[in-house]
Design an enzyme around this catalytic site. Structure first.
Site, PDB file in Angstrom:
ATOM      1  N   LYS A  10       0.830  -1.210   0.000  1.00 45.23           N
ATOM      2  CA  LYS A  10       0.000   0.000   0.000  1.00 45.23           C
ATOM      3  C   LYS A  10       0.863   1.258   0.000  1.00 45.23           C
ATOM      4  O   LYS A  10       0.455   2.289  -0.544  1.00 45.23           O
ATOM      5  CB  LYS A  10      -0.958   0.003   1.192  1.00 45.23           C
ATOM      6  N   LYS A  21      -6.793 -12.680 -10.004  1.00 46.85           N
ATOM      7  CA  LYS A  21      -7.979 -12.659  -9.147  1.00 46.85           C
ATOM      8  C   LYS A  21      -8.946 -11.549  -9.596  1.00 46.85           C
ATOM      9  O   LYS A  21      -8.506 -10.485 -10.019  1.00 46.85           O
ATOM     10  CB  LYS A  21      -7.499 -12.393  -7.716  1.00 46.85           C
ATOM     11  N   LYS A  72     -11.777  -5.707  -6.821  1.00 42.53           N
ATOM     12  CA  LYS A  72     -12.711  -4.605  -6.603  1.00 42.53           C
ATOM     13  C   LYS A  72     -12.314  -3.384  -7.405  1.00 42.53           C
ATOM     14  O   LYS A  72     -13.107  -2.483  -7.596  1.00 42.53           O
ATOM     15  CB  LYS A  72     -12.643  -4.140  -5.129  1.00 42.53           C
TER      16      LYS A  72
END
Ligand code: TRP
Length: 331
Positions: A113, A195, A198
């Protein structure tokens, strides 16, 4: 026999996908009767990356309504918003004093992050795992269902619990990971080796729980397959395999049964059937979510009761911690 305590939380950030539905939401529903469940909406975690206030507020109620629409029953679990229970922040402060900067700097998600939000590497981002440890340890949690991405965070929570217990005497229960018997992971419809995410930039890659029927059918129609026409799961057919997995997860049949069902059919029919199945499962959930969102009085009551219940347990635990560490609380 007393039920074991299970803790889980979800951040009200980003748009949930059908992967979140099969991997996380449905598990909350399944687990709620077997365990004493605490389910939180982790808005304090969410603000470790920038959030638009109005959007954060909206997503919080939407998520609450969605979980209830999917079958999470507020009468059978403690469903609450993290920021409404002040002990999360309070325990985090205490646990901060027992957590080392070095170990936080080494956390994989912090490093990821930090790279992604280089302009906003704030203290909260680094402290994220300690807040998560506080969430878990406040309720004498026995088990935490975790996917791979949260494993390291659970390990730290365990380390902190053990560290505290060694220094101040038995206080926290040391939580165990509960590895979900997850069905196959749901992959991106455009890059089926990745994957489903979102936050994919390609709007056709992910199917969102908020997508309407036409959008769902269109996304499946555009899903990547391959050039041979067999509907079988195989390593060299990631696109078709992913669609079979999705079909299996949403229809309840096994992948083998699905293969048999679609034998001899073309990809066009197959993709339409997968899309329709997904849309049929989501339609009643979306309708119920919408109905709930129109009933703010009910949702607010759920949150008030959840927060009260969580507060009672958390206050007891925090008081015990304060006693152990020598915070004066009156005689
Ligand atoms: N970090 C978790 C996630 O992003 C959410 C979370 C917050 C959580 N507190 C938790 C999960 C406590 C399990 C237990 O998925």
């Amino acid at each position: 026999m007393e039920k074991k305590v299970l803790y889980s939380a979800v951040q009200p950030s980003g748009n949930l996908t059908i992967g979140n539905y099969t991997g996380a939401i449905r598990n909350w529903v399944k687990l709620q009767n077997e365990y004493e469940c605490y389910y939180a909406i982790a808005n304090m975690h969410a603000i470790t990356v920038r959030q638009e206030p109005a959007e954060l507020r909206r997503r919080t109620v939407e998520l609450l309504a969605l979980y209830i629409a999917c079958g999470v029953d507020p009468a059978h679990c403690t469903l609450y918003v993290q920021s409404q229970v002040p002990q999360h922040a309070e325990l985090t402060w205490v646990l901060n004093t027992m957590t080392y900067v070095g170990e936080m700097e080494r956390m994989t998600q912090f490093k990821d992050k930090s790279a992604k939000h280089a302009e906003n590497i704030n203290m909260g981002l680094m402290d994220y795992p300690v807040l998560m440890a506080a969430d878990i340890l406040l309720y004498q949690t026995d088990i935490v269902p975790v996917g791979v991405d949260q494993r390291q965070h659970l390990e730290i929570a365990r380390d902190i619990a053990v560290r505290f217990n060694n220094r101040y005497g038995e206080t926290f229960r040391v939580p165990e990971a509960y590895t979900l018997k997850e069905g196959a992971k749901i992959a991106s419809l455009q890059e089926p080796t990745k994957k489903m995410s979102k936050s994919d930039e390609n709007p056709n890659a992910s199917v969102y729980l908020s997508d309407d029927r036409d959008t769902i059918l269109r996304k499946f129609r555009r899903a990547v397959t391959d050039s041979d026409n067999r509907i079988v799961a195989a390593e060299d057919k990631p696109g078709v395999t992913n669609l079979l997995n999705i079909y299996s997860a949403f229809s309840g049949c096994t992948v083998a049964e699905a293969e048999k069902q679609f034998e001899g059919k073309g990809y066009g029919d197959f993709k339409l059937a997968v899309g329709e199945t997904v849309a049929d499962v989501l339609a009643p959930v979306q309708a119920e979510q919408k109905r709930l969102l129109a009933d703010k009085a009910y949702l607010n009551q759920v949150l008030r009761e959840g927060a009260e219940r969580a507060y009672k347990a958390a206050r007891k635990m925090l008081s015990k911690v304060y006693r152990k560490i020598g915070f004066y609380q009156g005689e």
